[in-house]
Design a protein around this motif. Structure first.
Motif, short mmCIF file in Angstrom:
data_model
loop_
_atom_site.label_atom_id
_atom_site.label_comp_id
_atom_site.label_asym_id
_atom_site.label_seq_id
_atom_site.Cartn_x
_atom_site.Cartn_y
_atom_site.Cartn_z
N ALA A 213 57.38 147.13 70.69
CA ALA A 213 56.00 146.76 70.32
C ALA A 213 55.50 148.02 69.71
O ALA A 213 54.54 147.64 68.57
N ALA A 214 55.89 149.09 69.83
CA ALA A 214 55.37 150.15 69.16
C ALA A 214 55.73 150.09 67.80
O ALA A 214 54.95 150.70 66.82
N LYS A 215 56.89 149.56 67.33
CA LYS A 215 56.94 149.52 65.98
C LYS A 215 56.34 148.74 65.31
O LYS A 215 56.35 148.40 63.92
N ARG A 216 55.66 147.79 65.71
CA ARG A 216 54.90 146.61 65.06
C ARG A 216 53.51 146.90 65.26
O ARG A 216 53.05 147.01 66.40
N ARG A 217 52.55 146.88 64.31
CA ARG A 217 51.30 147.08 64.15
C ARG A 217 50.49 146.15 64.74
O ARG A 217 50.66 144.70 64.50
N GLY A 218 49.69 146.45 65.62
CA GLY A 218 48.93 145.41 66.35
C GLY A 218 49.68 144.48 67.48
O GLY A 218 48.73 143.82 68.09
N GLU A 219 50.65 144.94 67.75
CA GLU A 219 51.19 144.25 68.92
C GLU A 219 50.86 144.39 70.35
O GLU A 219 50.73 145.79 70.41
N VAL A 220 50.60 143.68 70.96
CA VAL A 220 50.02 144.04 72.35
C VAL A 220 51.17 143.46 73.32
O VAL A 220 51.72 142.32 73.24
N LEU A 221 51.42 144.20 74.17
CA LEU A 221 52.42 143.87 75.33
C LEU A 221 51.62 143.40 76.53
O LEU A 221 50.81 144.17 77.25
N VAL A 222 51.93 142.30 76.97
CA VAL A 222 51.42 141.69 78.17
C VAL A 222 52.68 141.60 79.21
O VAL A 222 53.46 141.05 78.91
N ILE A 223 52.24 142.14 80.38
CA ILE A 223 53.34 142.15 81.52
C ILE A 223 52.82 141.22 82.35
O ILE A 223 51.83 141.59 83.07
N CYS A 224 53.47 140.18 82.84
CA CYS A 224 53.19 139.28 83.83
C CYS A 224 54.30 138.94 84.67
O CYS A 224 55.66 138.98 84.11
N GLY A 225 54.07 138.62 86.02
CA GLY A 225 55.24 138.13 87.02
C GLY A 225 54.84 138.27 88.49
O GLY A 225 53.54 138.56 88.76
N THR A 226 55.75 138.36 89.26
CA THR A 226 55.61 138.33 90.66
C THR A 226 55.10 139.72 91.11
O THR A 226 55.04 140.57 90.39
N THR B 126 62.10 123.88 74.39
CA THR B 126 61.08 124.98 74.87
C THR B 126 60.38 125.24 73.76
O THR B 126 60.39 126.47 72.96
N ASN B 127 59.46 124.31 73.10
CA ASN B 127 58.42 124.34 72.14
C ASN B 127 59.18 124.77 71.03
O ASN B 127 58.67 125.56 69.96
N GLY B 128 60.50 124.12 70.74
CA GLY B 128 61.13 124.36 69.47
C GLY B 128 61.75 125.85 69.24
O GLY B 128 62.40 126.14 68.11
N ARG B 129 61.78 126.47 70.57
CA ARG B 129 62.32 128.03 70.16
C ARG B 129 63.70 128.02 70.92
O ARG B 129 64.16 127.10 71.58
N VAL C 60 54.86 126.23 79.27
CA VAL C 60 53.59 126.93 79.42
C VAL C 60 53.18 128.29 78.91
O VAL C 60 52.28 128.49 78.41
N LEU C 61 54.10 129.12 79.05
CA LEU C 61 53.90 130.39 78.50
C LEU C 61 53.97 130.40 76.98
O LEU C 61 53.24 131.26 76.45
#
Length: 115
Positions: A82-95, A52-55, A13-14
């Motif tokens: 993430a800071a080393k990659r332009r435009g990358e967004v870090l999404v944090i999810c969990g409990t 896992t979706n081919g991963r 799902v993720l």
């Protein structure tokens, strides 16, 4: 992830996307300090044993060799990557437990702010 959950299904799902721009490029999986928490080794084994979706586990950031598996350290490492990659967004999810540690690491106000 908790070991009593269907980790393979949760990962599918993720990772579900059309494979285009919305496809997550980097997925950082973390281990929380809880008796029911899945270890990074367990997550690696589930990823490698299931579809896992081919991963594969090499597609994920699993800091298995690291000594400090605290949420704060793992988030700092993800932010640095993430800071080393332009435009990358870090999404944090969990409990709630993971998010409390994440908020503390990110120095976010825990005050009762109504917006």
């Amino acid at each position: 992830f908790s070991v009593d959950k269907d980790v393979s299904r949760c990962l599918n799902v993720l990772l579900s996307s059309d494979g285009g721009a919305s496809s997550p490029g980097n997925v950082h999986l973390v281990q929380v300090d809880h008796p029911r928490a899945a270890t990074l080794e367990y997550l690696r084994d589930v990823i490698n044993d299931e579809s896992t979706n081919g991963r594969r586990s090499s597609d994920f950031c699993l800091d298995i060799g690291g000594d400090d598996r605290s949420i704060g350290n793992q988030i700092r490492r993800a932010l640095a990557m993430a800071a080393k990659r332009r435009g990358e967004v870090l999404v944090i999810c969990g409990t709630f437990n993971l998010m409390a540690d994440a908020r503390k690491c990110l120095k976010l106000d825990d005050g009762d702010n109504e917006r």
